[in-house]
Design a protein around this motif. Structure first.
Motif, PDB file in Angstrom:
ATOM      1  N   PRO A 472      41.977  50.071 -52.330  1.00 54.96           N
ATOM      2  CA  PRO A 472      42.938  49.826 -51.252  1.00 54.96           C
ATOM      3  C   PRO A 472      44.080  48.854 -51.583  1.00 54.96           C
ATOM      4  O   PRO A 472      44.225  47.815 -50.945  1.00 54.96           O
ATOM      5  CB  PRO A 472      42.065  49.309 -50.108  1.00 54.96           C
ATOM      6  CG  PRO A 472      40.862  48.745 -50.766  1.00 54.96           C
ATOM      7  CD  PRO A 472      40.638  49.548 -52.015  1.00 54.96           C
ATOM      8  N   GLY A 473      44.898  49.211 -52.567  1.00 52.02           N
ATOM      9  CA  GLY A 473      46.210  48.573 -52.711  1.00 52.02           C
ATOM     10  C   GLY A 473      46.325  47.357 -53.590  1.00 52.02           C
ATOM     11  O   GLY A 473      47.423  46.987 -53.974  1.00 52.02           O
ATOM     12  N   ASN A 474      45.191  46.712 -53.933  1.00 48.30           N
ATOM     13  CA  ASN A 474      45.300  45.480 -54.714  1.00 48.30           C
ATOM     14  C   ASN A 474      43.995  45.215 -55.446  1.00 48.30           C
ATOM     15  O   ASN A 474      42.917  45.396 -54.883  1.00 48.30           O
ATOM     16  CB  ASN A 474      45.623  44.299 -53.791  1.00 48.30           C
ATOM     17  CG  ASN A 474      46.292  43.153 -54.526  1.00 48.30           C
ATOM     18  OD1 ASN A 474      45.757  42.644 -55.505  1.00 48.30           O
ATOM     19  ND2 ASN A 474      47.471  42.768 -54.077  1.00 48.30           N
ATOM     20  N   THR A 475      44.093  44.775 -56.710  1.00 42.91           N
ATOM     21  CA  THR A 475      42.874  44.416 -57.447  1.00 42.91           C
ATOM     22  C   THR A 475      42.897  42.968 -57.943  1.00 42.91           C
ATOM     23  O   THR A 475      42.009  42.573 -58.693  1.00 42.91           O
ATOM     24  CB  THR A 475      42.669  45.339 -58.679  1.00 42.91           C
ATOM     25  OG1 THR A 475      43.876  45.381 -59.436  1.00 42.91           O
ATOM     26  CG2 THR A 475      42.288  46.736 -58.263  1.00 42.91           C
ATOM     27  N   SER A 476      43.918  42.206 -57.605  1.00 39.71           N
ATOM     28  CA  SER A 476      44.071  40.787 -57.982  1.00 39.71           C
ATOM     29  C   SER A 476      44.393  40.596 -59.468  1.00 39.71           C
ATOM     30  O   SER A 476      44.813  39.520 -59.868  1.00 39.71           O
ATOM     31  CB  SER A 476      42.858  39.929 -57.587  1.00 39.71           C
ATOM     32  OG  SER A 476      41.768  40.119 -58.467  1.00 39.71           O
ATOM     33  N   VAL A 477      44.139  41.610 -60.259  1.00 39.09           N
ATOM     34  CA  VAL A 477      44.451  41.604 -61.699  1.00 39.09           C
ATOM     35  C   VAL A 477      44.904  43.020 -62.052  1.00 39.09           C
ATOM     36  O   VAL A 477      45.006  43.885 -61.178  1.00 39.09           O
ATOM     37  CB  VAL A 477      43.220  41.209 -62.540  1.00 39.09           C
ATOM     38  CG1 VAL A 477      42.829  39.759 -62.318  1.00 39.09           C
ATOM     39  CG2 VAL A 477      42.036  42.147 -62.249  1.00 39.09           C
ATOM     40  N   ASN A 478      45.116  43.305 -63.343  1.00 36.99           N
ATOM     41  CA  ASN A 478      45.470  44.652 -63.783  1.00 36.99           C
ATOM     42  C   ASN A 478      44.335  45.609 -63.412  1.00 36.99           C
ATOM     43  O   ASN A 478      43.167  45.254 -63.526  1.00 36.99           O
ATOM     44  CB  ASN A 478      45.692  44.651 -65.289  1.00 36.99           C
ATOM     45  CG  ASN A 478      46.512  43.454 -65.725  1.00 36.99           C
ATOM     46  OD1 ASN A 478      46.041  42.323 -65.638  1.00 36.99           O
ATOM     47  ND2 ASN A 478      47.708  43.680 -66.171  1.00 36.99           N
ATOM     48  N   PRO A 479      44.659  46.841 -63.009  1.00 39.70           N
ATOM     49  CA  PRO A 479      43.646  47.642 -62.296  1.00 39.70           C
ATOM     50  C   PRO A 479      42.699  48.528 -63.099  1.00 39.70           C
ATOM     51  O   PRO A 479      41.672  48.942 -62.564  1.00 39.70           O
ATOM     52  CB  PRO A 479      44.501  48.529 -61.386  1.00 39.70           C
ATOM     53  CG  PRO A 479      45.826  48.635 -62.064  1.00 39.70           C
ATOM     54  CD  PRO A 479      46.020  47.361 -62.833  1.00 39.70           C
TER      55      PRO A 479
END
Ligand code: FAD
Length: 499
Positions: A472-479
């Motif tokens: 959902p839109g964000n992983t806080s780091v590279n995905p």
């Protein structure tokens, strides 16, 4: 061929699709994959003797079906650097929506062909906000380690890092981060670090050290065709049709699903249309590819029972880019590795994690360059436009202001400490922030919303989503490590219970 019947069809050959294909094949199931891009392993070298051009000299091989390049950094020293090219099935797609350009890999291996290879497992304390319905304990004990091992994630030799001129830009980035009191960390990568050191000592052909990355690496990077897809091929149970684009999936009267495929040539012309029947279909066309397909198929009546969550929850992982102008004593190097190896972590205090990125121009730029990932809450939706027959995305460029504010928590402070300013010559017309793009599209068929908690699409048995559109839109780091680990978790369950 037309009329073929396959037990499992996988649409797309990026991270999610490659995990699905390997694990299904290891369970004894025959899998056919379709990929709209080229199989680069079979493409003949160009006039420069190479398959992929450098970041400084993009040509028709570099861009997907464009007549003009769209380089992420559009300007240099204030001058526009884009140029006309021949329309071709090139490796990097800069897909334009109204408010954002979404960069994606095209070819067998998906994003692994063009990305920086940065392979980052999120901090465990952040996982609950990344994928709230997933058991974190299981992810960190089993699926993240499984993904990291299969992807071949490794770390730079810290002694070589201190010595090599190719990472002077990272050492300057570290100095500036630390002088402003920010946490600076090494970032793991799937680039073969031993190969890169051999590039440095001149014993092998150069790739990361010869300006290759977003238009493909000719050597050194452990892309999916060298990892998951190589293992999948070795089972003898996985076949791939490249230059085949899935355009429709609908339930078949006799059971399973009829999938319509357009075979294209490298100029983009449709040369054949085929219908195949598949017992089960995995959507692995990437966040944008899967979302576009599902939204269109729901709206046009092919898959009307998909739920209203389809197309929702899309985010850009908060990507923004920025350059800083250094003093003459902080030169960043006329040679720079294209593979970033470090980042500045101000996630908890300021909502930003910034990679210290290269600016491999081939000459000294006195610039420090960064790609920031930020904690933006903005989410857009895909919708079918019956007038154009295309799928639109509701993202607005102004939403990037949130990300800019978060990134500024790092770079305003560094500029104050160093007595430096932002570069205004990289994105055109005195523009400081690269706020027009993302490299990290995520969402559009969110886990536990458009699908159940393992990627089974609501409304249809035998249809699955297994790529970045689940996130959902964000992983806080590279995905991509998270996309891979989630796919490992989901496919294990699906194999155990559905096949
Ligand atoms: P993808 O890898 O995008 O694969 C989807 C595949 O499906 C593509 O090959 C596509 O051509 C194909 N496809 C799409 N539609 C169809 C269709 N209708 N029919 C047939 N085939 C179709 N992430 C990181 O973690 N670290 C990094 O360092 C990093 N750097 C990046 C740098 C760049 C320039 C870019 C563009 C991305 C970068 N990323 C990075 C992001 C990362 O590559 C993606 O998050 C990842 O590839 C997404 O995986 P996926 O399985 O969801 O889909």
């Amino acid at each position: 061929g037309n009329g073929a019947q396959v037990p499992v069809l996988v649409i797309g050959t990026g991270y999610g699709g490659s995990v699905a294909a390997l694990r299904l094949a290891q369970a004894g199931i025959n899998v056919h994959m379709v990929e709209m891009g080229q199989d680069w392993a079979t493409v003949a070298p160009g006039s420069d003797g190479k398959i992929h051009p450098k970041i400084t000299s993009p040509d028709h091989r570099a861009f997907w079906m464009r007549t003009r390049t769209k380089q992420p950094l559009s300007n240099f020293l204030g001058f526009p650097i884009d140029k006309n090219i021949t329309k071709h099935a090139g490796i990097l797609d800069a897909e334009d929506f109204a408010g954002i350009s979404v960069y994606q890999g095209r070819g067998v291996g998906g994003g692994s062909l063009v990305n920086g290879g940065m392979a980052v497992t999120p901090k465990r304390e952040n996982f609950g906000t990344i994928l709230p319905s997933v058991d974190a304990a299981e992810m960190y004990s089993t699926y993240y380690p499984r993904a990291n091992a299969a992807l071949g994630v490794g770390s730079i030799d810290p002694d070589w890092f201190e010595r090599t001129s190719y990472y002077q830009y990272s050492r300057v980035g570290r100095k500036h981060a630390q002088r402003s009191g920010f946490a600076w960390t090494f970032v793991p990568d799937v680039y073969d670090w031993n190969y890169m050191m051999a590039e440095d000592n001149g014993s092998v052909p150069k790739s990361a050290l010869a300006q290759e990355v977003i238009y493909g690496n000719n050597h050194g990077k452990k892309t999916l065709p060298k990892t998951y897809l190589a293992q999948a091929a070795a089972t003898g149970k996985v076949t791939i049709s490249s230059l085949h684009r899935a355009t429709s999936v609908r339930p078949a009267a006799a059971g399973g699903y009829d999938v319509v495929l357009e075979q294209i040539n490298t100029a983009g012309d449709v040369v054949a249309t085929k219908t195949v029947n598949a017992g089960k279909v995995f959507f692995a066309a990437g966040s944008v590819g899967t979302s576009k397909l599902l939204v269109k198929l729901k709206a046009t009546g092919a898959l009307p029972a998909l739920n209203g969550e389809v197309g929702q929850g899309w985010g850009d992982n908060g990507n923004v880019m920025v350059g800083r102008a250094n003093h003459m004593w902080d030169a960043t190097g006329d040679v720079q590795s294209t593979i970033p190896c470090s980042g500045i972590d101000n996630w908890d205090a300021g909502g930003a994690f910034a990679e210290v990125a290269p600016l491999p121009a081939g000459l000294e730029t006195y610039a420090s360059f960064y790609l920031a990932i930020t904690k933006t809450q903005r989410r857009a939706a895909f919708s079918y436009n019956s007038t154009t027959g295309k799928v639109d995305l509701s993202w607005q460029t102004a939403w990037k202001q949130d990300s800019i504010s978060m990134a500024k928590t790092i770079f305003d402070k560094i500029n104050r400490t160093e007595g430096t300013i932002y570069r205004t010559d990289l994105f055109g017309a005195s523009k400081i922030w690269g706020d027009h793009l993302t490299y990290h599209p995520l969402g559009g068929a969110v886990l536990n919303k458009a699908t159940d908690n393992y990627g089974r699409l609501h409304g249809y048995s035998g249809l699955y989503v297994i790529d970045g559109s689940l996130v959902p839109g964000n992983t806080s780091v590279n995905p991509f490590v998270t996309i891979t680990a989630l796919a490992e978790r989901n496919i294990e369950r699906i194999i155990a219970t559905d096949l």
